[in-house]
Design a protein around this motif. Structure first.
Motif, PDB file in Angstrom:
ATOM      1  N   MET A 110       0.823  -1.210   0.000  1.00 58.50           N
ATOM      2  CA  MET A 110       0.000   0.000   0.000  1.00 58.50           C
ATOM      3  C   MET A 110       0.861   1.266   0.000  1.00 58.50           C
ATOM      4  O   MET A 110       0.537   2.252  -0.673  1.00 58.50           O
ATOM      5  CB  MET A 110      -0.929  -0.007   1.208  1.00 58.50           C
ATOM      6  N   THR A 111       1.973   1.239   0.717  1.00 61.64           N
ATOM      7  CA  THR A 111       2.887   2.376   0.688  1.00 61.64           C
ATOM      8  C   THR A 111       3.478   2.555  -0.702  1.00 61.64           C
ATOM      9  O   THR A 111       3.629   3.685  -1.195  1.00 61.64           O
ATOM     10  CB  THR A 111       3.992   2.187   1.740  1.00 61.64           C
ATOM     11  N   HIS A 112       3.806   1.439  -1.371  1.00 62.27           N
ATOM     12  CA  HIS A 112       4.315   1.533  -2.746  1.00 62.27           C
ATOM     13  C   HIS A 112       3.285   2.195  -3.665  1.00 62.27           C
ATOM     14  O   HIS A 112       3.646   3.009  -4.528  1.00 62.27           O
ATOM     15  CB  HIS A 112       4.675   0.149  -3.286  1.00 62.27           C
ATOM     16  N   LEU A 113       2.002   1.841  -3.497  1.00 62.35           N
ATOM     17  CA  LEU A 113       0.967   2.438  -4.342  1.00 62.35           C
ATOM     18  C   LEU A 113       0.907   3.947  -4.131  1.00 62.35           C
ATOM     19  O   LEU A 113       0.777   4.716  -5.094  1.00 62.35           O
ATOM     20  CB  LEU A 113      -0.392   1.816  -4.045  1.00 62.35           C
ATOM     21  N   LEU A 114       1.004   4.383  -2.882  1.00 62.33           N
ATOM     22  CA  LEU A 114       0.952   5.813  -2.618  1.00 62.33           C
ATOM     23  C   LEU A 114       2.208   6.522  -3.124  1.00 62.33           C
ATOM     24  O   LEU A 114       2.132   7.645  -3.632  1.00 62.33           O
ATOM     25  CB  LEU A 114       0.760   6.057  -1.119  1.00 62.33           C
ATOM     26  N   ASP A 115       3.349   5.859  -2.994  1.00 65.36           N
ATOM     27  CA  ASP A 115       4.592   6.443  -3.506  1.00 65.36           C
ATOM     28  C   ASP A 115       4.543   6.634  -5.019  1.00 65.36           C
ATOM     29  O   ASP A 115       5.195   7.534  -5.558  1.00 65.36           O
ATOM     30  CB  ASP A 115       5.785   5.548  -3.158  1.00 65.36           C
ATOM     31  N   ARG A 116       3.804   5.782  -5.710  1.00 69.66           N
ATOM     32  CA  ARG A 116       3.763   5.791  -7.183  1.00 69.66           C
ATOM     33  C   ARG A 116       2.394   6.222  -7.709  1.00 69.66           C
ATOM     34  O   ARG A 116       2.017   5.875  -8.831  1.00 69.66           O
ATOM     35  CB  ARG A 116       4.093   4.378  -7.714  1.00 69.66           C
ATOM     36  N   LEU A 117       1.658   6.963  -6.906  1.00 72.30           N
ATOM     37  CA  LEU A 117       0.300   7.334  -7.290  1.00 72.30           C
ATOM     38  C   LEU A 117       0.294   8.133  -8.593  1.00 72.30           C
ATOM     39  O   LEU A 117      -0.609   7.970  -9.428  1.00 72.30           O
ATOM     40  CB  LEU A 117      -0.371   8.123  -6.161  1.00 72.30           C
ATOM     41  N   ASP A 118       1.297   8.961  -8.786  1.00 68.02           N
ATOM     42  CA  ASP A 118       1.359   9.720 -10.035  1.00 68.02           C
ATOM     43  C   ASP A 118       1.592   8.799 -11.225  1.00 68.02           C
ATOM     44  O   ASP A 118       1.029   9.002 -12.316  1.00 68.02           O
ATOM     45  CB  ASP A 118       2.455  10.790  -9.953  1.00 68.02           C
ATOM     46  N   VAL A 119       2.411   7.757 -11.030  1.00 73.97           N
ATOM     47  CA  VAL A 119       2.660   6.786 -12.096  1.00 73.97           C
ATOM     48  C   VAL A 119       1.373   6.042 -12.440  1.00 73.97           C
ATOM     49  O   VAL A 119       1.030   5.859 -13.624  1.00 73.97           O
ATOM     50  CB  VAL A 119       3.758   5.786 -11.676  1.00 73.97           C
ATOM     51  N   ILE A 120       0.651   5.613 -11.404  1.00 75.69           N
ATOM     52  CA  ILE A 120      -0.608   4.901 -11.622  1.00 75.69           C
ATOM     53  C   ILE A 120      -1.602   5.790 -12.345  1.00 75.69           C
ATOM     54  O   ILE A 120      -2.248   5.379 -13.323  1.00 75.69           O
ATOM     55  CB  ILE A 120      -1.184   4.439 -10.266  1.00 75.69           C
ATOM     56  N   GLU A 121      -1.711   7.027 -11.897  1.00 75.92           N
ATOM     57  CA  GLU A 121      -2.672   7.968 -12.480  1.00 75.92           C
ATOM     58  C   GLU A 121      -2.400   8.172 -13.969  1.00 75.92           C
ATOM     59  O   GLU A 121      -3.331   8.224 -14.790  1.00 75.92           O
ATOM     60  CB  GLU A 121      -2.584   9.291 -11.718  1.00 75.92           C
ATOM     61  N   ASN A 122      -1.131   8.270 -14.326  1.00 78.62           N
ATOM     62  CA  ASN A 122      -0.776   8.518 -15.725  1.00 78.62           C
ATOM     63  C   ASN A 122      -0.820   7.255 -16.584  1.00 78.62           C
ATOM     64  O   ASN A 122      -0.847   7.343 -17.811  1.00 78.62           O
ATOM     65  CB  ASN A 122       0.601   9.168 -15.805  1.00 78.62           C
ATOM     66  N   ALA A 123      -0.837   6.091 -15.935  1.00 81.69           N
ATOM     67  CA  ALA A 123      -0.901   4.833 -16.684  1.00 81.69           C
ATOM     68  C   ALA A 123      -2.321   4.484 -17.103  1.00 81.69           C
ATOM     69  O   ALA A 123      -2.524   3.691 -18.029  1.00 81.69           O
ATOM     70  CB  ALA A 123      -0.315   3.696 -15.845  1.00 81.69           C
ATOM     71  N   VAL A 124      -3.301   5.041 -16.413  1.00 85.31           N
ATOM     72  CA  VAL A 124      -4.703   4.694 -16.671  1.00 85.31           C
ATOM     73  C   VAL A 124      -5.314   5.729 -17.609  1.00 85.31           C
ATOM     74  O   VAL A 124      -5.298   6.927 -17.307  1.00 85.31           O
ATOM     75  CB  VAL A 124      -5.501   4.653 -15.356  1.00 85.31           C
ATOM     76  N   PRO A 125      -5.842   5.315 -18.746  1.00 87.09           N
ATOM     77  CA  PRO A 125      -6.449   6.266 -19.681  1.00 87.09           C
ATOM     78  C   PRO A 125      -7.556   7.099 -19.012  1.00 87.09           C
ATOM     79  O   PRO A 125      -8.348   6.570 -18.221  1.00 87.09           O
ATOM     80  CB  PRO A 125      -7.030   5.364 -20.771  1.00 87.09           C
ATOM     81  N   HIS A 126      -7.562   8.371 -19.306  1.00 84.22           N
ATOM     82  CA  HIS A 126      -8.617   9.290 -18.849  1.00 84.22           C
ATOM     83  C   HIS A 126      -8.617   9.523 -17.339  1.00 84.22           C
ATOM     84  O   HIS A 126      -9.619   9.987 -16.799  1.00 84.22           O
ATOM     85  CB  HIS A 126     -10.004   8.803 -19.290  1.00 84.22           C
ATOM     86  N   LEU A 127      -7.521   9.234 -16.650  1.00 77.48           N
ATOM     87  CA  LEU A 127      -7.489   9.447 -15.204  1.00 77.48           C
ATOM     88  C   LEU A 127      -6.531  10.564 -14.789  1.00 77.48           C
ATOM     89  O   LEU A 127      -6.718  11.169 -13.724  1.00 77.48           O
ATOM     90  CB  LEU A 127      -7.103   8.140 -14.478  1.00 77.48           C
ATOM     91  N   ALA A 128      -5.549  10.870 -15.593  1.00 77.64           N
ATOM     92  CA  ALA A 128      -4.528  11.856 -15.204  1.00 77.64           C
ATOM     93  C   ALA A 128      -5.166  13.194 -14.833  1.00 77.64           C
ATOM     94  O   ALA A 128      -6.053  13.705 -15.527  1.00 77.64           O
ATOM     95  CB  ALA A 128      -3.530  12.060 -16.343  1.00 77.64           C
TER      96      ALA A 128
END
Length: 319
Positions: A113-131
């Protein structure tokens, strides 16, 4: 200004985007961290719910592919839901059975869960229409069963490391509120069921430092005899033994599956009840909205509708 999606005036469903897997390499983790992201198709300033899966008998519900009844509802009601596949998942057993931390991977589950929060910007930009649509300051956490154990650690509970005897704290300060669903209770003398010796880590939690606001959900028929003879009250321990602010929702006639939250039409839902699942989804969404947006009346409104009167799905207390 947050503009979360919801049902429209006619009650029509809100379209939800679900994208998986987002793959995050993590140094030292035996396999990459994979996550499903679910979000409303529209809206900005969206808060986040991290969802930690349990450790049930199915092969795939305990992974990013489970808990659709909750994830879909939460996403339709304005949240971005992040569901990682923890190393305890049956889908990974053949790859990680001999990895350090097996079989309970208690530290890794929290660190996911900490990894997800650390990379939240990466996740956001990886998902179409979410950035650009996520509010990175509004982070919540939910976990079912073993996921509730993981959530307790991230919300501040201590844990006695069985390997060293020292107390470990894995609190994640970015998480502002939590929901513990059918989470394990205390250890000690009441941790005396036949499975207790195989999973000693479950009874090693100290709730006295779990200070983050949380909703604890317990079924009044959830009698986990494999861990304790204390009865269903054991699952209320994260409320009873933790400091406030905490809220306890006791669901009437609910067993460990809380009506079937782990998956649609799952055979292991011994208490399958779609109405209970719908009510629980509504109550948890309302609780988190009110916690992440102070002053919002969602929680009070939902409680009045669902936990009062002759058709109440459960009872609520708070401290």
């Amino acid at each position: 200004m947050s503009t979360p999606a919801t049902t429209d005036a006619s009650g029509a469903p809100v379209p939800v985007l679900s994208f998986s897997p987002v793959v995050l390499p993590v140094p030292g983790r035996p396999v990459d961290l994979q996550v499903r992201v679910s979000a409303p198709a529209t809206g900005t300033g969206l808060p986040v719910i991290l969802l930690s899966h349990g450790h049930g008998p199915s092969n795939h519900l305990s992974s990013l592919n489970g808990y659709a009844p909750l994830a879909n509802f939460w996403a339709a009601h304005g949240f971005v839901v992040l569901q990682p596949t923890h190393l305890t998942s049956s889908t990974l057993t053949h790859l990680v059975a001999d990895a350090p931390g097996a079989p309970d991977f208690w530290r890794s589950r929290a660190e996911d869960m900490t990894h997800l929060l650390d990379r939240l910007d990466v996740i956001e930009n990886a998902v179409p229409h979410l950035a650009g649509r996520i509010d990175h300051t509004k982070i919540a956490l939910a976990g079912h069963s073993l996921g509730g154990f993981t959530a307790a650690l991230l919300l501040g509970a201590g844990l006695t490391d069985p390997d060293t005897g020292s107390v470990v704290h894995l609190v994640e300060p970015r998480i502002k509120a939590g929901v513990l669903l059918a989470a394990p209770g205390r250890g000690g003398d009441v941790f005396n069921g036949p499975m207790a010796a195989q999973w000693p880590i479950v009874g090693a939690v100290d709730f006295s430092t779990m200070t983050t606001p949380a909703l604890v959900v317990a079924g009044d028929k959830d009698d986990s005899r494999h861990f304790t003879d204390m009865g269903p009250e054991w699952h209320s321990d994260p409320y009873t033994l933790a400091p406030g602010p905490k809220t306890l929702l006791t669901l009437f006639d609910a067993e460990h599956g809380l009506g079937g939250i782990a998956g649609y039409d799952a055979a292991e839902s011994t208490d399958e009840n779609p109405a209970r699942v719908a009510a629980l989804a509504q109550l948890t969404a309302a609780y988190l909205h009110s916690r992440l947006q102070p002053g919002a009346p969602a929680w009070q409104t939902a409680c009045e509708a669902l936990t009062s009167g002759p058709d109440a799905v459960g009872r609520v207390e708070a401290k």
